[in-house]
Design an enzyme around this catalytic site. Structure first.
Site, PDB file in Angstrom:
ATOM      1  N   ASN A 195       0.840  -1.103  -0.132  1.00  0.00           N
ATOM      2  CA  ASN A 195      -0.045  -0.048   0.092  1.00  0.00           C
ATOM      3  C   ASN A 195       0.722   1.243  -0.090  1.00  0.00           C
ATOM      4  O   ASN A 195       0.367   2.305  -0.658  1.00  0.00           O
ATOM      5  CB  ASN A 195      -0.966   0.029   1.309  1.00  0.00           C
ATOM      6  CG  ASN A 195      -2.097  -0.621   0.766  1.00  0.00           C
ATOM      7  OD1 ASN A 195      -3.158  -0.059  -0.108  1.00  0.00           O
ATOM      8  ND2 ASN A 195      -2.620  -1.569   1.788  1.00  0.00           N
ATOM      9  N   ILE A 226     -10.363  -8.083   2.357  1.00  0.00           N
ATOM     10  CA  ILE A 226     -11.875  -8.449   2.213  1.00  0.00           C
ATOM     11  C   ILE A 226     -11.949  -9.635   1.118  1.00  0.00           C
ATOM     12  O   ILE A 226     -12.930 -10.586   1.222  1.00  0.00           O
ATOM     13  CB  ILE A 226     -12.849  -7.350   1.621  1.00  0.00           C
ATOM     14  CG1 ILE A 226     -12.226  -6.667   0.420  1.00  0.00           C
ATOM     15  CG2 ILE A 226     -12.979  -6.430   2.829  1.00  0.00           C
ATOM     16  CD1 ILE A 226     -13.071  -5.645  -0.374  1.00  0.00           C
ATOM     17  N   CYS A 243      -7.028   0.310   9.390  1.00  0.00           N
ATOM     18  CA  CYS A 243      -6.689  -0.677   8.166  1.00  0.00           C
ATOM     19  C   CYS A 243      -6.229  -0.044   6.773  1.00  0.00           C
ATOM     20  O   CYS A 243      -5.433   1.142   7.032  1.00  0.00           O
ATOM     21  CB  CYS A 243      -7.743  -1.731   8.085  1.00  0.00           C
ATOM     22  SG  CYS A 243      -9.458  -1.013   7.808  1.00  0.00           S
ATOM     23  N   SER A 244      -6.992  -0.180   5.625  1.00  0.00           N
ATOM     24  CA  SER A 244      -6.647   0.613   4.584  1.00  0.00           C
ATOM     25  C   SER A 244      -7.621   1.926   4.509  1.00  0.00           C
ATOM     26  O   SER A 244      -7.002   3.084   4.833  1.00  0.00           O
ATOM     27  CB  SER A 244      -6.937  -0.149   3.536  1.00  0.00           C
ATOM     28  OG  SER A 244      -5.726  -1.024   3.174  1.00  0.00           O
ATOM     29  N   TRP A 269     -12.825   1.371   7.238  1.00  0.00           N
ATOM     30  CA  TRP A 269     -14.309   1.106   7.263  1.00  0.00           C
ATOM     31  C   TRP A 269     -14.477  -0.614   7.181  1.00  0.00           C
ATOM     32  O   TRP A 269     -15.604  -0.842   7.143  1.00  0.00           O
ATOM     33  CB  TRP A 269     -15.099   1.659   6.277  1.00  0.00           C
ATOM     34  CG  TRP A 269     -14.690   1.629   4.794  1.00  0.00           C
ATOM     35  CD1 TRP A 269     -14.212   0.518   4.280  1.00  0.00           C
ATOM     36  CD2 TRP A 269     -14.765   2.627   3.730  1.00  0.00           C
ATOM     37  NE1 TRP A 269     -14.045   0.586   2.818  1.00  0.00           N
ATOM     38  CE2 TRP A 269     -14.341   1.997   2.485  1.00  0.00           C
ATOM     39  CE3 TRP A 269     -14.845   4.247   3.707  1.00  0.00           C
ATOM     40  CZ2 TRP A 269     -14.022   2.683   1.222  1.00  0.00           C
ATOM     41  CZ3 TRP A 269     -14.843   4.733   2.442  1.00  0.00           C
ATOM     42  CH2 TRP A 269     -14.533   3.933   1.360  1.00  0.00           C
ATOM     43  N   ASP A 270     -13.426  -1.329   7.065  1.00  0.00           N
ATOM     44  CA  ASP A 270     -13.811  -2.585   7.020  1.00  0.00           C
ATOM     45  C   ASP A 270     -13.095  -3.465   8.195  1.00  0.00           C
ATOM     46  O   ASP A 270     -14.082  -3.816   9.072  1.00  0.00           O
ATOM     47  CB  ASP A 270     -13.113  -3.433   5.880  1.00  0.00           C
ATOM     48  CG  ASP A 270     -14.048  -2.951   4.446  1.00  0.00           C
ATOM     49  OD1 ASP A 270     -14.978  -2.689   4.685  1.00  0.00           O
ATOM     50  OD2 ASP A 270     -13.183  -3.037   3.549  1.00  0.00           O
ATOM     51  N   ARG A 271     -11.928  -3.708   8.306  1.00  0.00           N
ATOM     52  CA  ARG A 271     -11.216  -4.301   9.534  1.00  0.00           C
ATOM     53  C   ARG A 271     -11.189  -3.492  10.567  1.00  0.00           C
ATOM     54  O   ARG A 271     -11.468  -3.731  11.550  1.00  0.00           O
ATOM     55  CB  ARG A 271      -9.949  -4.727   9.134  1.00  0.00           C
ATOM     56  CG  ARG A 271     -10.041  -6.098   8.236  1.00  0.00           C
ATOM     57  CD  ARG A 271      -8.399  -6.253   7.557  1.00  0.00           C
ATOM     58  NE  ARG A 271      -8.400  -5.220   6.415  1.00  0.00           N
ATOM     59  CZ  ARG A 271      -7.454  -5.310   5.672  1.00  0.00           C
ATOM     60  NH1 ARG A 271      -6.571  -6.320   5.732  1.00  0.00           N
ATOM     61  NH2 ARG A 271      -7.520  -4.805   4.383  1.00  0.00           N
TER      62      ARG A 271
END
Lengths: 859, 645
Positions: B333, B359, B420-421, B424-426
Site C-alpha cells: 500500500n 476482504i 486498516c486501509s 471502514w472494514d477491518r
C-alpha cells in the site's frame, strides 16, 4: 512409599493428631503434611472463574493441597473428604515442571534444581494442568522444598506404588474404621444381591425372567457376576450346560427391557468347536430367545467397533493434542488444531458407538424381540453399547442414581476389566484402553445434545472421569466381581465390620500378594462421592433445572402387554425363532449364525441335524424376507433423525395419540454429523494453559441464575418468618408461610414434551417444589427463637418428609397436568401450586416404577 | 424465512381458544407447538419447513389432523401467502418442482411477491413450505432440468445466506417469465426500482431510528471532557463524506488542522475517538491509513494530533497503533500512496500489524465454507474441510486482535489507534469487538444496537458494496462478508460468556437475515450522508423497531449485568466453534435437538414467577408486620431483573 518420609514430615503433625488441622489444612486421619509453602497463588481455570487465588500450598503423602487464604475454618467433626476443591491426589500427577526466571525444568525424583522456581506446574493424568505461582515473599527454601517433595512423592506409577498410595490415603486405623462404618447409598441399585436384580426386573417390568444363582461361586464363569438374569423357562440344571458354548462362559444374559417389550441381552461369542447335544441345543435356544419366541437379532460388535488398541492409540493422540507434549511444553499449533483433531479418530469412534447404540435403540423400540449384543469377550464394547442404549432409552439412567446403577450393572458387575484397562500399575500397557472413558464421552455427547433430558450434569461425568484416574476405588480396581469378592472375603476374616456384612462397603482391589493383607485399607466405592468431594462440587452433579418431566407410561405398557404398533405386530407374526445378524447396518441371516443350527460348527454336524429335527418350526423355513424388511424399516428410524424423508408410517403410527405416553421412552437419537460430534472441552481442554491466559471471572461458572433466584426467595422466606415471628402474631403468620409453597424452587415443571395429545404443547402449572430448607439457615433461625422454629418446621415439614425418599431431586408431578393445564403457557395459575406438594411421587427419579392404578397423564 | 412481528396481517385463527399465543403468519406447520413457534420464527421455521418437518412437529400436526378444525386451518393457512404490509403478489405458478437437496422433488405452488418467494406444497404430509427473501438472492441462474420433462425450465437461486435453491417449472404462455420477474424484484436497483424497504409500511410501537443518538452516546461515555470535544467540523460532511456529522476530536486541535489531517488520511478519515475508558481515560481512536506514499510523506498536523491523543491519557506515555493489515500488504500500500505511521516520525508510538487478510480473502473463505456446509455435510472429514476454509482462523485473528486492543486499554491503560486501509472494514470489526469486550453497555440489547449503529453504520462501513443490496453483480469484488464475520465473533463471545450478553442467538441470526433482506432501512446505504440523502429515517423502518417491539424474543434469560467487567474471550482455535446454527441451519440434519430457546424462555418465566412471589411476600410481610423493618429487599441480589415485561 518414600523412605525418608519420616524425616520430611513437618513436626507439628504428631502433636495435634486429634484436630487434624494443620496450618489450616484439614488432614485426613493419619495424613502427614510433608511440606508447605506460603503465599502461593493458584491459577484458576476458566471454568473455576479464571484469575488467581492466593493461599497456602501443602504436600502431604497423599495429595497436593491448596488452601485459599480466606477459606473458612474447617470443621473438625465433619467426615473426612479426600480431595478439597483445589487438591490433587499424588497419584493423579503425571509430571512436575518447575518454571524459573529463564528456564523450565521437568522435575523428577532424582533431579536437582539449580534455580528457585517461580511457578510450579503439575500435569495430571486426568488432563488437568494445575499451576501455582510462588510469590516473591514465599521463602525460597519453601518453594524449592515443596517442588522437591512433590517430585519425590508423587510416585510415577509402577507396580507396588498403588498399594502404597492406597495406604497413604486410607491406611490409618481411623480411616479404616471410618470406611467400615460407612453406609452405602441405599438409593441406587448396586446389583450385588438377588434382591437388587429383582428390583431391576420389576422396575423394567420384565416378565419371564429370573435371577439365577448358578454362578454363585463363580464356578460356571469366572468373569460373570454371581447373579445373572436368565429366562424363567430354563432350569439351573439346564442352564449349567450352556456355559461351555460361550467364550469364557459368558452366556446370553438379560440386561434391560424396553417398555415395548423387547429385551436387551449380552453375550460373548459362540464356542464353535464343541459338540452340540440335542438337549443343549434346546437350552441354548431358550437362553438366547429369552422370554420371546419370535425374533432374535444378534448385533455383532466385533467388526465395526474400534478395538481396545485403536482406542488406546486415539486417546493418547487426543491427550497429546490437548495437553501438548508435556516434557517440552510444545503444543500443536493453533491452525492445525482441527485437522490434528480429526486425525486422532477419537470423534469417529465416539460417533461409531453412538450410531451402533442408536441402531440397537431403534430395534428395541420396535418391540417384542430379543436383541443380543455379541462381542467376542463381551467385556468392552458390550458394556459400552448396552449401557449407552439404556442411557438413550431409559430416563432413569439419565439420573445420577440411575446412571450409577447402570455403570454398576453393565460395567462393574458384568466384568469390564477396569483393572487392566485403566492399567493403574502400569504393568500391562498392552491391555490398557480407555473404553470407559469413551463411554463417558459418548454420554457427554448425548448430554450436550439433550441437556434438558438429563438429570445428571457434565460435572458429574467429569468427576467420574477424574475418579477413574485415582487408584482408590473398589469399583475400578478389579476385573470382575470374583476378584472383588476374593479381597472382601479375605478382609472380613481379619476385620469385622461393625454393621454386619450387608452394610460393608463393597471392597475390592487385588490382594497384591502381600502376606499382611490386613494392612490393606478397605477400598471405598467410587459412588461414595461424599468421601471424594465437598458439597459444593456434589451439588453440581445434578441439574438445577431438572429434566423434562417425563410422562409416566401407563402401567399396561410396562407389563409389556400393550402393543400399539401394527407393523411390529405383523413382524412378530413371522416365523418363530428367526435369528438375524445385524452387522454393518444391514441384516442378514447367515446359516452358521448359531453354530448349533444347521451343520455349521466343527463337530456339530450330527448334533445339528438332531437339533433341526427337534426345532422344526424354528428353522426349517428360511426367515422370511418380510421380517427382514420390517427390521430394516426399524433401523431406518435411526437414520430418521438424519434423513429428511419425512416420517415413515411406522413411526407416525407409534407416536399417535395412544402412543404418545410412550414418547418418554423414545430414544434420544443423537445427531452424528461432523459438526455435531464435539470435543468435550471441559474435560480435554481444561489443561490448555495458553488458553487460560485471558480467562476471566465472567463465565459459565456462575451459579445458575435460577438457583440464585431460588436461594434469594428462600432467604426472603426465612427473613419473613423471622420478622413475623418476632411480631408475636405467630398464628396468622404460620398460615401465610404455609400458603406459598416451600420456596426452594428446584424445577420448573415445564414440559417440553411435544407429543402430548392434540399436539399441543403442554406447560403444566408450576409445582413449586418442596425442598428441605438448607440446614444452616434453619438451625440458626430456630436457635434464635423457639417460635420461629415452629414456623419453620411447619413450613418445611411437607417437604422434608417426601424429599427424603429421593434425595437430590424431589420432583413432584401434578396429576391433572394433562387436563386443565393443557394450554397454560409457561407457568400457569400460581395459586393452585400450594396444594399438596406431596401428591404423586413421580416415576422419574426413583428406582421404582409406579404401580397400579395411577391416573395416567393425557388419557 | 422472514417472519413478521406479530400478526395483525397474518390470517387470524379466530375462535380457537387453544391457541393462546400470538401467531406469526406462515407458521402453520409448527402451529401445535405452542411457543416453540417463537423459536421457529426465523431460525428453524426456515430449516424445518424448507426441507422437512421436524419429526416431533409433524407428529404434532399428525395429532392435529385428528382434530378436524385444526387440520382445516392448517390447510387454509398454508394456501395463503402471508404478506407484510405493502407487499403484493406478483406471480403465482402452479406445479413448480422444488429440487430439494435433502428430500428430492417436491411439487407445489410458487408465489412471487415483490419481497419474497414463497413455495408451498400440500402433497406432502406434513405440508411443505419454503420462504426466501428476494434480498438474500445473490445470483439467478438457469439450469438444465431436461430430466424433469420436456420444455421444463430450471432455475437456481444462489443465496447470500448460505443456501442454493433449485426449481423446475413449465413455462405457461399467458404468464410473464418467472426469471425476469424474479430478477426485477431481486435486483430492483438494476431495474430502476426502489428497494422493498421503501414500500414496507409496518407500524411498530417503538421507533428504532431513535435508538442511537450520538450526543447521548458520547455523553454516556463522559464526553465531552477537558481533552475531548464534540466537533461539528463535519456537520455537512465536507471534511469526510463517509464519517458521521458529529465527531469527537481532541479539544486543542483547530479545525484547519483537522482539514490538513484529512488530506493526509485515506478517504479523509481522520483519527477520531470511538470509545473512552471511564477510569483511565485511555481511548480507542479510529482512522484511515496515512497517505505516506513511497517517499515517506509527513504531516505535522497528523503527528500532533496523535501526540495530543497520547497526551489526553495521563496514565501512559505511549500510543499504540494497530494496523489491521498484514505487514506485507501495508508495504504494498505504501507503494500505492498509502502506508503506515513511521515510528521515527511519531515519537512514543508503537505500531503493530494484526496480520488480518483483506476482504477478498474473506469472501473466498466464506465461499469455501458454503461448499462445506451446503447442501451436504461430510461426516468423516468435517474438521479438515472446515480447516481448509480458514474461516475460523480469520475469526481467531479478529478476536485475537480485538483482545489485544482491549487488553492494552484495560491493563496497559494505553490509548490505541486502529486503522486498516480505508478504516471502514477491518477497523470497525476490531473497534466494535474491543468495545464489546470493554464496555458492558454494548452487551445489552439496546447497547448492541447502538454499537452497530455507531461503529458500523454511522462510520461508513460500505454496506451497499459489501452486501450488494439489490444489485445484480454477484461477482463484484467489493462484496465481502465482513459484518457476518463480526457477528460470528460476537457469537463466539456469547458462547464463551453465556451470561454476559443480554441478547440471544436468535437476535444475531435475525440481524444477519435482515442484513440481506432489504426489509428495513438499517443496513441500506454506506454512510450517514447517503442515509440522509435518501431519507431513510422517514421512508423506511428500522430493524431495531422490529426487534425492540418484541424484546422478549431476543433476550437471553441468563443475562447477568455485570458492569465494568471486561471480557477476554479465548481466541484459540481450540475454543472457537463453527457457528452451525447459522451457517448450517438449512441442513435438516443439523436442526437442534432441543428447542433451546424454549427452555430458556421457560426459565425466564420461572424467574418472573419467582419474582412475583417475592414481591407478594414482601407485601405480605409489610402488611403483617409494620413495626419491624421489612425484609431485605430483593433488589440488590436480583440483578438479573428482566427487561422484558
Amino acid at each position: 512409599m518414600v523412605p525418608d518420609m519420616k524425616e520430611r514430615m513437618l513436626s507439628p503433625s504428631g502433636l495435634n493428631a486429634r484436630s487434624r488441622d494443620m496450618f489450616g489444612l484439614r488432614c485426613l486421619p493419619g495424613e502427614c503434611v510433608l511440606q508447605r509453602a506460603v503465599l502461593v497463588r493458584k491459577k484458576l481455570t476458566a471454568r473455576e472463574g479464571g484469575g488467581w487465588l492466593a493461599g497456602t500450598l501443602f504436600c502431604t503423602h497423599f495429595r497436593v493441597s491448596f488452601v485459599p487464604q480466606d477459606s473458612p475454618k474447617p470443621d473438625d467433626n465433619a467426615d473426612p473428604v479426600l480431595l478439597g476443591e483445589h487438591d490433587v491426589a499424588l497419584a493423579s500427577i503425571e509430571k512436575v515442571v518447575a518454571v524459573g526466571p529463564s528456564r523450565t525444568k521437568l522435575v523428577t525424583p532424582n533431579s536437582s534444581l539449580k534455580f528457585t522456581p517461580e511457578e510450579l506446574v503439575l500435569y495430571c493424568r486426568d488432563l488437568r494442568v494445575i499451576c501455582f505461582l510462588f510469590d516473591r515473599l514465599t521463602p525460597d527454601t519453601q518453594a524449592v522444598e515443596i517442588t522437591y517433595t512433590i517430585a519425590k512423592t508423587y510416585q510415577p506409577l509402577k507396580p507396588g506404588c498403588v498399594l502404597a498410595f492406597q495406604n497413604a490415603a486410607l491406611g490409618s486405623v481411623e480411616m479404616k474404621q471410618f470406611l467400615s462404618n460407612r453406609r452405602r447409598d441405599g438409593q441406587m441399585n448396586w446389583f450385588e444381591s438377588v434382591d437388587e436384580w429383582e428390583r431391576e426386573l420389576e422396575r423394567c417390568g420384565a416378565k419371564g425372567w429370573r435371577v439365577s444363582t448358578v454362578n454363585d461361586r463363580f464356578e460356571m464363569s469366572t468373569s460373570l457376576p454371581r447373579y445373572n438374569v436368565v429366562p424363567q423357562r430354563v432350569l439351573d440344571t439346564e442352564l449349567k450346560r450352556t456355559f461351555a458354548h460361550f467364550n469364557e462362559g459368558r452366556i446370553p444374559r438379560w440386561s434391560w427391557r424396553h417398555p415395548r417389550g423387547s429385551d436387551l441381552l449380552r453375550m460373548s461369542s459362540f464356542q464353535n468347536n464343541i459338540y452340540h447335544e440335542k438337549d443343549d441345543t434346546r437350552n441354548l435356544e431358550l437362553v438366547l430367545f429369552g422370554s420371546q419366541w419370535s425374533l432374535c437379532v444378534v448385533v455383532d460388535l466385533g467388526e465395526e467397533m474400534p478395538s481396545p488398541a485403536d482406542l488406546h492409540l486415539a486417546h493418547s493422540r487426543l491427550r497429546a493434542l490437548c495437553l501438548g507434549d508435556i516434557s517440552n511444553s510444545v503444543t500443536v499449533p493453533d491452525d492445525k488444531w482441527l485437522s490434528t483433531l480429526e486425525s486422532t479418530h477419537w470423534l469417529d469412534y465416539t460417533r461409531c458407538c453412538l450410531r451402533k447404540a442408536g441402531e440397537v435403540a431403534c430395534l428395541l423400540r420396535g418391540g417384542h424381540m430379543t436383541v443380543a449384543l455379541q462381542e467376542s469377550e463381551d467385556r468392552d464394547m458390550g458394556c459400552l453399547v448396552s449401557s449407552l442404549v439404556q442411557v438413550m432409552c431409559d430416563p432413569h439412567c439419565r439420573t445420577q442414581e440411575g446412571f450409577q446403577g447402570l455403570v454398576q450393572k453393565e460395567w462393574v458387575m458384568s466384568g469390564h476389566r477396569f483393572y487392566s484397562r485403566l492399567n493403574y500399575h502400569r504393568d500391562n500397557d498392552k491391555e490398557e484402553a480407555p473404553v470407559f472413558l469413551l463411554f463417558l464421552d459418548c454420554v457427554w455427547q448425548l448430554w450436550s445434545q439433550f441437556p434438558s433430558r438429563f438429570q445428571l450434569t457434565d460435572h458429574f461425568l467429569l468427576a467420574l472421569y477424574d475418579s477413574t484416574h485415582l487408584p482408590l476405588f473398589s469399583s475400578f480396581l478389579a476385573n470382575c466381581q470374583r476378584e472383588r469378592c476374593k479381597r472382601t472375603q479375605h478382609l472380613t476374616q481379619t476385620y469385622t465390620p461393625v454393621n454386619g456384612w450387608r452394610d460393608v462397603l463393597p471392597r475390592g482391589g487385588l490382594s497384591l500378594s502381600s502376606p499382611t493383607d490386613s494392612v490393606d485399607p478397605p477400598l471405598p466405592s467410587v459412588w461414595d462421592w461424599a468421601l471424594q468431594y465437598g458439597g459444593g462440587r456434589l451439588s453440581r452433579f445434578t441439574q438445577p433445572v431438572p429434566p423434562t418431566p417425563p410422562t409416566p407410561p401407563p402401567p399396561v405398557v410396562l407389563n409389556g402387554n400393550l402393543n400399539t404398533n401394527p407393523d411390529i405386530r405383523r413382524m412378530s407374526d413371522t416365523v418363530q425363532g428367526s435369528v438375524f445378524l445385524l452387522s454393518r447396518g444391514s441384516f442378514s441371516s447367515p446359516t452358521n449364525l448359531l453354530p448349533w443350527r444347521g451343520g455349521g460348527g466343527g463337530g456339530g454336524g450330527g448334533g445339528g441335524g438332531v437339533a433341526a429335527a427337534v426345532y422344526k418350526r424354528s428353522h426349517r423355513r428360511a426367515p422370511s424376507s418380510e421380517s427382514l424388511s420390517g427390521l430394516e424399516r426399524l433401523l431406518k428410524a435411526t437414520a430418521l433423525t438424519d434423513a429428511p424423508q419425512g416420517l415413515t408410517s411406522t413411526s407416525t403410527s407409534t407416536t399417535g395419540p395412544q402412543g404418545s405416553p410412550l414418547d418418554h421412552y423414545e430414544p434420544l437419537l443423537p445427531l452424528l454429523l461432523g459438526p455435531c460430534m464435539r470435543v468435550w472441552k471441559e474435560c480435554y481442554l481444561r489443561g490448555v494453559l495458553h488458553a487460560q491466559a485471558f480467562s476471566h471471572p465472567v463465565s459459565s461458572n456462575h451459579a445458575h441464575p435460577v438457583v440464585r433466584l431460588a436461594l434469594e426467595v428462600q432467604q426472603l422466606h426465612e427473613q419473613l418468618a423471622l420478622a413475623s415471628a418476632s411480631s408475636s402474631n405467630s398464628s396468622s403468620t404460620a398460615s401465610t408461610i404455609n400458603k406459598p409453597p416451600p420456596p426452594r424452587h428446584r424445577r420448573p415443571d415445564a414440559n417440553l414434551n411435544q407429543n402430548t395429545n392434540n399436539g399441543t404443547f403442554l406447560f403444566p402449572a408450576p409445582r413449586a417444589q418442596a425442598r428441605p430448607v438448607p440446614p444452616a439457615p434453619t438451625s440458626s433461625s430456630s436457635s434464635a427463637n423457639p417460635k420461629t422454629s415452629r414456623v419453620n418446621s411447619s413450613a418445611s415439614s411437607s417437604s422434608s418428609s417426601s424429599s427424603s425418599s429421593s434425595s437430590s431431586a424431589a420432583h413432584k408431578d401434578h396429576p391433572s397436568a394433562g387436563g386443565s393445564a393443557k394450554h397454560t403457557f409457561l407457568f400457569g395459575p400460581p395459586a393452585s401450586s400450594s396444594q399438596d406438594p406431596r401428591a404423586e411421587p413421580r416415576y422419574y427419579p426413583n428406582a421404582k416404577l409406579p404401580h397400579g392404578n395411577r391416573p395416567t397423564i393425557g388419557s | 424465512m422472514e417472519k413478521h412481528p406479530a400478526g395483525p396481517d397474518g390470517p387470524k385463527k379466530a375462535g380457537d381458544p387453544r391457541r393462546p399465543s400470538v401467531r406469526a403468519p406462515g407458521e402453520a406447520l409448527d402451529s401445535p407447538a405452542g411457543s416453540h413457534v417463537e423459536w421457529c420464527k426465523q431460525l428453524i421455521a426456515a430449516t424445518i419447513s424448507t426441507q422437512i418437518s421436524d419429526p416431533a412437529l409433524s407428529k404434532d400436526s399428525d395429532g392435529a389432523a385428528l382434530d378436524d378444525p385444526e387440520k382445516f386451518q392448517v390447510q387454509v393457512q398454508l394456501k395463503d401467502v402471508a404478506l407484510v404490509t405493502g407487499e403484493s403478489v406478483q406471480l403465482r405458478a402452479q406445479d413448480v418442482m422444488y429440487i430439494c437437496p435433502f428430500s428430492g422433488l417436491v411439487t407445489g405452488m410458487l408465489t412471487l411477491t415483490d419481497y419474497k418467494l414463497y413455495f408451498n406444497s400440500l402433497e406432502r404430509e406434513p405440508p411443505f413450505f419454503l420462504d426466501v427473501n428476494l434480498g438474500a438472492i445473490s445470483r439467478l441462474e438457469t439450469i438444465n432440468v431436461q430430466s424433469h420433462g420436456e420444455d421444463s425450465r430450471g432455475l437456481e437461486l444462489v443465496c447470500k445466506d448460505m443456501r442454493s435453491l433449485r426449481f423446475a417449472y413449465k413455462k405457461e404462455a399467458d404468464q410473464p417469465e418467472l426469471v425476469d420477474l424474479l430478477a426485477r424484484y431481486a435486483f430492483p436497483l438494476c431495474k430502476g426500482l426502489a428497494l422493498f424497504a421503501f414500500q414496507y409500511q409496518e407500524d411498530f410501537p417503538v421507533n428504532g431510528w431513535t435508538v442511537y443518538d450520538p450526543v447521548m452516546e458520547y455523553k454516556r461515555q463522559g464526553l465531552p471532557n477537558e481533552s475531548w470535544a464534540l466537533s461539528r467540523v463535519n456537520s455537512s460532511y465536507q471534511l469526510c463524506d463517509t464519517y458521521p456529522s458529529l465527531l469527537v476530536v481532541p479539544t486543542c486541535i483547530p479545525e484547519d488542522d483537522l482539514r490538513r489531517v484529512a488530506a493526509f488520511r485515506a478517504k479523509h478519515r481522520i483519527p477520531v475517538l470511538s470509545w473512552i475508558h471511564p477510569e483511565s481515560q485511555a481511548t480507542i481512536v479510529r482512522c484511515g491509513q496515512p497517505l505516506v506514499g513511497p517517499h515517506d510523506r509527513r504531516c505535522k498536523e497528523d503527528e500532533r494530533l496523535l501526540q495530543t491523543v497520547m497526551d489526553a491519557n495521563a496514565q501512559s506515555h505511549k500510543l499504540l497503533i494497530f494496523d489491521a493489515r498484514q505487514s506485507s500488504v501495508a508495504d504494498t500500500n505504501k507503494a500505492k500512496d498509502g502506508g503506515y505511521e513511521s515510528e521515527s516520525f511519531y515519537p512514543n508510538v508503537e505500531l503493530s500489524f494484526l496480520e488480518i487478510p483483506n476482504i477478498h480473502v474473506m469472501r473466498e473463505s466464506l465461499r469455501k465454507l458454503k461448499e462445506v456446509v451446503y447442501p451436504t455435510i461430510d461426516e468423516a472429514s468435517w474438521h479438515s474441510s472446515v480447516h481448509q476454509t480458514h474461516w475460523l482462523e480469520y475469526i481467531r485473528l479478529l478476536l485475537t486482535g480485538a483482545v489485544r486492543i482491549a487488553d492494552r486499554l484495560e491493563s496497559g491503560k494505553t490509548s490505541v489507534v486502529v486503522h486498516c486501509s480505508d478504516g471502514w472494514d477491518r477497523t470497525p470489526q476490531l473497534t466494535a469487538l474491543a468495545m464489546l469486550m470493554l464496555d458492558s453497555y454494548y452487551r445489552t440489547l439496546q447497547g448492541f444496537q447502538v454499537l452497530v449503529e455507531k461503529e458500523w453504520i454511522s462510520f461508513g462501513h460500505q454496506f451497499t458494496a459489501r452486501v450488494g443490496h439489490g444489485d445484480e453483480d454477484h461477482a463484484s469484488s467489493e462484496r465481502s462478508p465482513l459484518f457476518v464475520q463480526f457477528i460470528d465473533c460476537v457469537w463466539q463471545m456469547t458462547r464463551q460468556f453465556p451470561a454476559a450478553f443480554e441478547f440471544n442467538e436468535l437476535f444475531l441470526v435475525s440481524v444477519l437475515d435482515h442484513l440481506y433482506s432489504c426489509l428495513f432501512g438499517t443496513f441500506l446505504c454506506s454512510s450517514e450522508r447517503e442515509k440522509g440523502a435518501q431519507e431513510l429515517q422517514s421512508k423506511t423502518k428500522s430493524l431495531w423497531s422490529y426487534i425492540n417491539s418484541q424484546p422478549e424474543e431476543f433476550t437471553n434469560p441468563f443475562f447477568v449485568d455485570q458492569e465494568h467487567h471486561v471480557l477476554y474471550p479465548l481466541a484459540s482455535s481450540r475454543h472457537l466453534e463453527l457457528w452451525t446454527g447459522y451457517y448450517a441451519r438449512w441442513n435438516p440434519r443439523m436442526r437442534p435437538q432441543m428447542p433451546v430457546q424454549q427452555s430458556l424462555k421457560e426459565l425466564l418465566g420461572l424467574k418472573l414467577e419467582l419474582q412475583r412471589k417475592v414481591e407478594a411476600l414482601q407485601k405480605e410481610a409489610s402488611l403483617c408486620d409494620r413495626a419491624s423493618p421489612p425484609p431485605h429487599q430483593g433488589a440488590a441480589p436480583l440483578r438479573t431483573a428482566p427487561t422484558c415485561t
